[in-house]
Design an enzyme around this catalytic site. Structure first.
Site, short mmCIF file in Angstrom:
data_model
loop_
_atom_site.label_atom_id
_atom_site.label_comp_id
_atom_site.label_asym_id
_atom_site.label_seq_id
_atom_site.Cartn_x
_atom_site.Cartn_y
_atom_site.Cartn_z
N ALA A 111 38.99 93.71 38.99
CA ALA A 111 39.32 95.00 39.62
C ALA A 111 40.59 94.93 40.45
O ALA A 111 41.25 95.95 40.69
CB ALA A 111 38.15 95.45 40.49
N SER A 113 40.57 88.80 40.49
CA SER A 113 39.11 88.74 40.46
C SER A 113 38.61 87.78 41.54
O SER A 113 39.20 86.74 41.78
CB SER A 113 38.60 88.26 39.09
OG SER A 113 37.18 88.20 39.11
N CYS A 167 17.33 111.53 19.44
CA CYS A 167 16.02 110.84 19.59
C CYS A 167 15.42 111.03 20.98
O CYS A 167 14.39 110.42 21.29
CB CYS A 167 16.22 109.34 19.32
SG CYS A 167 16.99 108.46 20.70
N CYS A 208 18.74 105.03 20.37
CA CYS A 208 19.18 104.86 18.97
C CYS A 208 20.60 104.37 18.84
O CYS A 208 21.10 104.16 17.74
CB CYS A 208 19.02 106.21 18.24
SG CYS A 208 20.15 107.49 18.84
N HIS A 268 32.46 93.91 30.62
CA HIS A 268 31.50 94.77 31.32
C HIS A 268 31.51 96.17 30.75
O HIS A 268 31.20 97.15 31.43
CB HIS A 268 31.79 94.76 32.83
CG HIS A 268 31.56 93.39 33.41
ND1 HIS A 268 32.11 92.98 34.59
CD2 HIS A 268 30.85 92.32 32.94
CE1 HIS A 268 31.74 91.73 34.84
NE2 HIS A 268 30.98 91.31 33.85
N ARG A 315 34.78 94.27 46.19
CA ARG A 315 34.35 93.41 47.32
C ARG A 315 35.39 93.30 48.43
O ARG A 315 35.15 92.64 49.42
CB ARG A 315 33.95 92.03 46.77
CG ARG A 315 32.71 92.14 45.86
CD ARG A 315 32.31 90.86 45.14
NE ARG A 315 31.15 91.14 44.30
CZ ARG A 315 31.25 91.64 43.07
NH1 ARG A 315 32.44 91.89 42.52
NH2 ARG A 315 30.18 91.91 42.35
N1 APR Z 1 46.69 91.99 44.68
C1 APR Z 1 46.07 90.80 44.65
N2 APR Z 1 44.72 90.66 44.72
C2 APR Z 1 43.99 91.79 44.86
C3 APR Z 1 44.57 93.08 44.92
C4 APR Z 1 45.99 93.15 44.82
N3 APR Z 1 46.65 94.31 44.84
N4 APR Z 1 43.58 93.99 45.05
C5 APR Z 1 42.41 93.30 45.10
N5 APR Z 1 42.67 91.99 44.98
C6 APR Z 1 41.68 90.90 44.90
C7 APR Z 1 40.65 90.92 45.99
O1 APR Z 1 41.07 90.14 47.08
C8 APR Z 1 39.43 90.31 45.28
O2 APR Z 1 39.42 88.89 45.42
O3 APR Z 1 40.99 91.12 43.69
C9 APR Z 1 39.65 90.64 43.81
C10 APR Z 1 38.71 91.71 43.32
O4 APR Z 1 37.40 91.18 43.38
P1 APR Z 1 36.14 92.14 43.16
O5 APR Z 1 36.30 93.36 43.97
O6 APR Z 1 34.93 91.28 43.34
O7 APR Z 1 36.26 92.59 41.63
P2 APR Z 1 35.89 91.75 40.34
O8 APR Z 1 36.18 90.30 40.53
O9 APR Z 1 36.55 92.42 39.20
O10 APR Z 1 34.30 91.97 40.22
C11 APR Z 1 33.66 91.45 39.06
O11 APR Z 1 31.67 92.64 39.67
O12 APR Z 1 30.51 94.50 40.35
C12 APR Z 1 30.92 93.79 39.27
O13 APR Z 1 31.14 94.74 37.15
C13 APR Z 1 31.80 94.60 38.37
O14 APR Z 1 33.51 93.79 36.87
C14 APR Z 1 33.06 93.76 38.22
C15 APR Z 1 32.58 92.39 38.62
#
Ligand code: APR
Length: 250
Positions: free
Chosen positions: A22, A193, A155, A130, A119, A34
């Site tokens: 994200a 991530s 269904c 179905c 995801h 998060r």
């Molecule tokens: N630049 C650098 N890092 C960033 C930025 C940015 N502009 N914006 C956010 N981040 C970092 C945050 O510091 C964090 O470590 O991206 C990371 C996002 O982590 P999460 O919010 O946990 O997202 P993600 O890792 O995609 O979550 C995994 O959890 O809830 C489920 O299905 C959902 O696919 C998701 C999965």
């Protein structure tokens, strides 16, 4: 390893795999999960078994889907999405493994055959009975201010967004393709991530164990920092704006 060193390795590479979360979409205006103010700091996820067993949980999930669908329609891909699609244009992208459901990688130019969405995707609605597919726009438009959860017109099964909820089985084909790309990656680049959700977070480790050079681009440290050959702790947009000129004629 410096950014220049990493760039010179990327210039020679042909089998690069990107793994995104994200964090790559926050600079497009989509909150992550998060970080402070992220989605899970404001609301609890609806787990799959709850969605199945509780009409109240289904309505809650559909209300959120209405909001996120509107947001996804407004937002645009950012330099992170377009930079990754440039790797494909240069014949360097083995594959993109994303945890994101917002569709911005496709809109940023990466072709469907080069993406697996671990995801699922917000761009589909499926009947859990179905398997029939529905157009999310039509389903969401049919939901008034107050509504009961939508059912299948074939269904009468429960309709659900094409995203994978906590507790829902992972998409097998996507998982298998992610495994193949992780094992074959020359360079595996994690972008945006927190790497806290399994089984998705296992792919960077699989890649490293299979011999890939592992890079992590993230605002904060992740659980695999000690494994990374290259780390960029900062904003993703800034990273790509620095990297792209170093790859210009690669
Ligand atoms: N630049 C650098 N890092 C960033 C930025 C940015 N502009 N914006 C956010 N981040 C970092 C945050 O510091 C964090 O470590 O991206 C990371 C996002 O982590 P999460 O919010 O946990 O997202 P993600 O890792 O995609 O979550 C995994 O959890 O809830 C489920 O299905 C959902 O696919 C998701 C999965």
């Amino acid at each position: 390893m410096t950014l220049d060193d990493f760039a010179s390795i990327l210039r020679r590479a042909t089998d690069v795999v990107f793994f995104t979360g994200a964090g790559i979409s926050t600079e497009s205006g989509i909150p992550d999960f998060r970080s402070p103010g992220g989605k899970w700091t404001r609301m609890k996820p609806v787990y799959f078994d709850e969605f199945i067993s509780s009409e109240e949980a289904r309505v809650r999930a559909w209300q959120r889907k209405k909001e996120s669908h509107l947001l996804y329609k407004e937002v645009k891909p950012n330099v992170g999405h377009t930079s990754i699609s440039n790797f494909e244009k240069r014949g360097k992208l083995l594959g993109l493994i994303t945890q994101n459901i917002d569709g911005l990688h496709s809109r940023g130019g990466v072709s469907d055959g080069k993406i697996v969405e671990l995801h699922g995707s917000d761009r589909t609605v499926v009947c859990l009975g179905c398997g029939k597919d529905f157009d999310p726009e039509e389903v969401l438009e049919s939901l008034g201010e107050t509504f009961t959860s939508p059912r299948c017109d074939a269904c009468d099964g429960l309709l659900k967004s094409g995203t994978i909820s906590f507790g829902q089985p992972m998409p097998q084909a996507a998982m298998q393709q992610a495994q193949v790309w992780s094992e074959a990656a020359e360079i595996f680049v994690v972008v945006g991530s927190s790497l806290v959700v399994q089984p998705a977070a296992s792919f960077p480790v699989i890649a490293k164990q299979a011999g890939a050079l592992l890079a992590v681009v993230n605002r904060e440290a992740t659980p695999i920092e000690s494994l990374a050959d290259y780390s960029y702790e900062g904003e993703i947009g800034e990273f790509f704006r620095k990297l792209n000129p170093l790859l210009a004629d690669a």
